[in-house]
Design an enzyme around this catalytic site. Sequence first.
Site, mmCIF file in Angstrom:
data_model
loop_
_atom_site.group_PDB
_atom_site.id
_atom_site.type_symbol
_atom_site.label_atom_id
_atom_site.label_comp_id
_atom_site.label_asym_id
_atom_site.label_seq_id
_atom_site.Cartn_x
_atom_site.Cartn_y
_atom_site.Cartn_z
ATOM 1 N N GLU A 40 0.728 -1.027 0.079
ATOM 2 C CA GLU A 40 0.189 0.011 -0.050
ATOM 3 C C GLU A 40 0.516 0.752 -0.166
ATOM 4 O O GLU A 40 1.619 1.291 1.083
ATOM 5 C CB GLU A 40 -0.596 0.019 1.547
ATOM 6 C CG GLU A 40 -1.723 0.981 1.594
ATOM 7 C CD GLU A 40 -2.182 1.379 3.316
ATOM 8 O OE1 GLU A 40 -1.859 0.691 4.062
ATOM 9 O OE2 GLU A 40 -3.409 1.759 2.884
ATOM 10 N N LYS A 111 -9.465 2.068 -2.082
ATOM 11 C CA LYS A 111 -9.689 1.812 -0.670
ATOM 12 C C LYS A 111 -11.129 1.800 0.204
ATOM 13 O O LYS A 111 -11.345 2.777 0.097
ATOM 14 C CB LYS A 111 -8.757 1.887 0.360
ATOM 15 C CG LYS A 111 -8.890 1.197 1.578
ATOM 16 C CD LYS A 111 -6.950 1.886 1.689
ATOM 17 C CE LYS A 111 -7.428 1.192 4.211
ATOM 18 N NZ LYS A 111 -6.058 1.557 4.422
ATOM 19 N N CYS A 146 -4.762 -2.601 3.316
ATOM 20 C CA CYS A 146 -4.657 -2.597 4.935
ATOM 21 C C CYS A 146 -5.805 -2.857 5.032
ATOM 22 O O CYS A 146 -6.294 -3.847 5.997
ATOM 23 C CB CYS A 146 -4.364 -1.353 4.705
ATOM 24 S SG CYS A 146 -2.746 -1.485 5.976
#
Length: 264
Positions: A40, A111, A146
Amino acid sequence: MRASLLQIAVDEGESIDSRRERVASLVREQAGADLVVLPELWTTGAFAFESFGAEAEPLEGPTYDVMAKAASDAGVWLHAGSIPERDPEGPLYNTSLVFSPAGELAAAYRKIHRFGFDKGEAVLMGAGAELVTVRLPETVVGLATCYDLRFPELFRGLVDAGAETLVIPAGWPERRRAHWTLLARARAVENQAFVLACGTAGTHAGVPQAGHSIVVDPWGEVLAEAGAGEEVLSVEFDPAKVGATRGQFPVLRDRVLGVERPRG
Ligand SMILES: NC(=O)CCC(=O)C(=O)O
């Protein structure tokens, strides 16, 4: 299927331009792999909140160009990790890019769960709103990033959309490394899927990174795990194991959906 997870060290002593070129060379060295995965926000660092605005790029910006070329030079599927994306018509997003071996964009995933509660990424970036899967020749890949790892319902959505391999770029801190390993294994077991989770190394913005990128099979066995420093984690895995596990131990078939919540 052979995958290489590039656990990149993100340190402030290296400029973003140098890191981008260095990472592109590392991707080229993976020729022969089927899939290469980056972490990321490896240009800025996931905790370098103050640089998100200045370093944000359009989707088809410098990282896109360099990574598209690296994917085609190496002839690999490349999950190029995520970039701080500047949407000309909206907020910043934490956006993952996946390139085909021809260097074409196969998928972009914004995300969904932003980290920081009322600070950092959670206020600086917009939330994605779409689940994304990508069909590779050998397996269907589901994308997450993440902090998404903490939200099992996102992964169930990906499995419902056909995902067999869950690829998770991250910038996970050392302080919560035990959660990282536990959650990666949990997502593999509960979804009977491969998990390829690629973190960063080094220290940026005063936050030491966990490293310890990990590959877990659908039975929860750890196939490979990196140490704390920069490392290329290479692994062979058999995507057919997903169907075999789901067939032999069919827990996904026993899901009970739509149970009513308690009243009152
Ligand atoms: N970049 C992130 O999403 C960090 C997530 C994290 O530190 C955590 O979930 O803990």
